[in-house]
Write an enzyme that holds these catalytic residues in place. Structure first.
Site: not given
Length: 587
Positions: A310, A325, A420, A303, A305-307
């Site tokens: 993974v 990650k 978050d 996957g 994510g924002g930054m």
């Protein structure tokens, strides 16, 4: 034992069939199409739950014939193998549907059940009967043995494995790779060839693989003609979860392909855009197949994510499957981004709670990409569950929330504010038959310490978090955020689980943030009239706009929820209930 009647019937059929075909030699040398079709139908009866099994057995028989002939075997031996090969998986009759069709990697118990089929197949067939059944019994027992001794059920090595089983192993894997199964899509033919060739000397007999290579054109033509379904494109195909655990597959594909963390498919190394999601591909998205820190083999993309991206990884020394990650330094090149990234490892390690992901290592790759190594989680997020069901039972919602709050109590005790929380950051997994959860993504967490007012990674007025699950003070860009902000978000998650709708919504993130700042929403019982009033009161207090009138601690929020949960005799601390039950709700 079950199936004994069928064994004797098959043995009787074999005697009469061979006699009618002019004796064993004539029948084996050039299998009569009608006879072979009947053998296939008999074998398929043991695998009736598997889709396309008749076509599969027909292909297996054909591929075995091509390979045996290419290995220089006589027509008689080749014909015998073609007939016997169709019975290789009759032991699958004992494997439950749930395992046969499972999309993900099999666990230890499921693997043990699956592996029983080799010995059961041998027992079902007649090892002392006519030639076809003797050969079939041997193939059923040994076709999962590997040339290097790593196979099952007996760990045979090299030429101790019968020749027919060594041929069948290649044919079976080639067919599995190039056709759609319940747990996987077909792979491109050239990729299947690469994978088989890469397995020479380990999984497969090098002599048989050499015959496989010599027969490439014939096998390609047969696969195109006989394989079910449309062949996938080289530009994008997905490696199944089962196959992703097989390092040999990555070894065979890593030079030409990479595992895309956007779509989890394999794309050619030269690709610049994911063909499934149309996302731009950068260096961080092509890390599969490499080795990090001399001990982590990077495997399937999981996957983005924002930054960060993974991947699944394997520790080369101990064999443990992990998640790794990587910070996207091209998209987030600032020192502030690196600090946020490192926070996750530091904060989670500081708390050490079982509902937090275990962080085992961190560092930088040889070319300067920061990484964190964590335990690999297999399950799904609460966000995915809510997308599927919309609404959970009150019991499920309450017990999930209790676990979130128990975890936050430990996090807050260390002076950490998550900031978050959202359903996508609550991961649900099964552990020894019991549902468990893990809180994820502490990347934008705030650390408050006793000797300094607070350490922030944001400037005044900057907003970090997910708008639908922000607290009003986050939405206003307040400079002081504390644990009560997390408790507001937990209230929002509980609201959504109970009603089937987010507490705040809007046409865009700015509109949602505005709604959160005003803190105007529909009371839960207006959407779920049968909701326990105690649960509505708990939600409404958690969602107070003023932090001073909310719950002040996670322990305080836990009290009314535990009172409701304790009325169910099944409940105890740490237990999540009713996640498997069907739930409907507003759409």
């Amino acid at each position: 034992m079950p199936g004994e009647g069928r064994v004797s019937h098959m043995a009787g059929f074999d005697d009469s069939a061979e006699g009618s075909a002019g004796g064993p030699e004539a029948g084996a040398a050039d299998p009569d199409p009608g006879r072979l079709a009947l053998l296939i139908r008999l074998a398929a009866g043991y695998q009736f739950r598997e889709d396309g099994v008749v076509e599969h057995l027909r292909r297996i028989s054909t591929y075995v014939g091509v390979l045996a002939a290419a290995c220089g075997r006589s027509a008689t031996e080749t014909g015998l193998l073609r007939q016997a090969a169709v019975f290789h998986d009759v032991g699958m009759v004992d494997v439950p549907d749930a395992i046969l069709r499972k999309e993900g990697k099999l666990d230890e118990r499921e693997t043990a059940v699956m592996r029983r089929h080799a010995e059961l197949g041998h027992a079902l067939l007649d090892a002392d009967g006519p030639p076809v059944l003797r050969e079939a019994a041997a193939l059923a027992w040994t076709h999962h043995e590997c040339f290097d001794g790593s196979g099952y059920p007996r760990g045979l090595r090299g030429e101790a494995i019968p020749f027919g089983a060594r041929v069948l192993a290649v044919a079976d894997v080639f067919d599995a790779l190039t056709t759609r199964r319940a747990f996987k899509d077909a792979y491109p033919l050239d990729v299947a060839f690469d994978i088989v060739i890469e397995g020479a000397g380990r999984r497969f007999d090098p002599a048989v693989v050499a015959a496989f290579e010599r027969s490439r054109e014939a096998l390609l033509a047969l696969a195109v003609r006989l394989a079910t379904g449309k062949q996938p494109s080289r530009t994008g195909f997905r490696l199944s979860a089962r196959d992703a655990a097989d390092g040999g597959l990555f070894a065979a594909t890593r030079d030409a392909y990479f595992s895309c963390p956007f779509c989890r498919g394999l794309h050619p190394r030269e690709a610049t855009v994911c063909p499934q999601t149309r996302d731009l591909l950068r260096r961080i998205h092509k890390l599969s197949g490499g080795v990090v820190a001399e001990r982590y083999e990077v495997r399937q993309g999981l996957g983005v994510g924002g930054m960060a991206a993974v991947y699944e990884a394997r520790h080369l020394l101990i064999g443990r499957r992990l998640a790794i990650k990587f910070l996207d330094v091209e998209a987030a090149p600032s020192a502030e981004s690196l600090t946020r990234f490192c926070n996750e490892a530091r904060f989670v390690s500081a708390v050490g709670h079982p509902n937090l992901v275990e962080v085992t290592d961190m560092g930088e790759t040889a070319d300067g990409i920061p990484f964190i190594v964590m335990e690999l989680l297999e399950g799904r997020s609460l966000g995915e569950l809510l997308h599927e069901r919309r609404r959970l039972t009150p019991t499920a919602a309450v017990t999930v929330t209790i676990e979130i709050l128990r975890t936050l109590a430990a996090v807050h005790a260390k002076g950490i504010v998550h900031r978050d929380l959202k359903p996508d950051n609550v991961f649900l997994l099964d552990e020894a038959g019991e549902p468990r959860l893990k809180l994820l993504d502490f990347g934008i967490s705030l650390l408050r310490t006793g000797d300094e007012r607070h350490k922030r990674l944001t400037q005044a007025g900057q907003i970090l978090g997910t708008p639908q699950y922000m607290s009003p003070e986050q939405a206003r860009g307040a400079t002081s955020i504390d644990r009560r902000s997390d408790l507001f978000t937990v209230g929002a998650i509980l609201y959504e689980m109970l009603t089937g709708r987010p507490v705040f919504d809007g046409p865009n993130p700015y509109a949602i943030a505005g709604a959160v700042a005003l803190c105007e929403f529909t009371p839960p019982r207006a959407l779920a009239p049968d909701l326990d009033p105690r649960l509505e009161r708990a939600v409404l207090r958690a969602l107070e706009r003023d932090p001073e009138t909310r719950y002040q601690t996670a322990e305080e929020f836990l009290e009314p929820l535990r009172a409701v949960a304790s009325e169910d005799a099944r409940y105890r601390d740490g237990r999540i209930l009713e996640l498997d039950g069907p739930v409907s709700g507003p759409r």
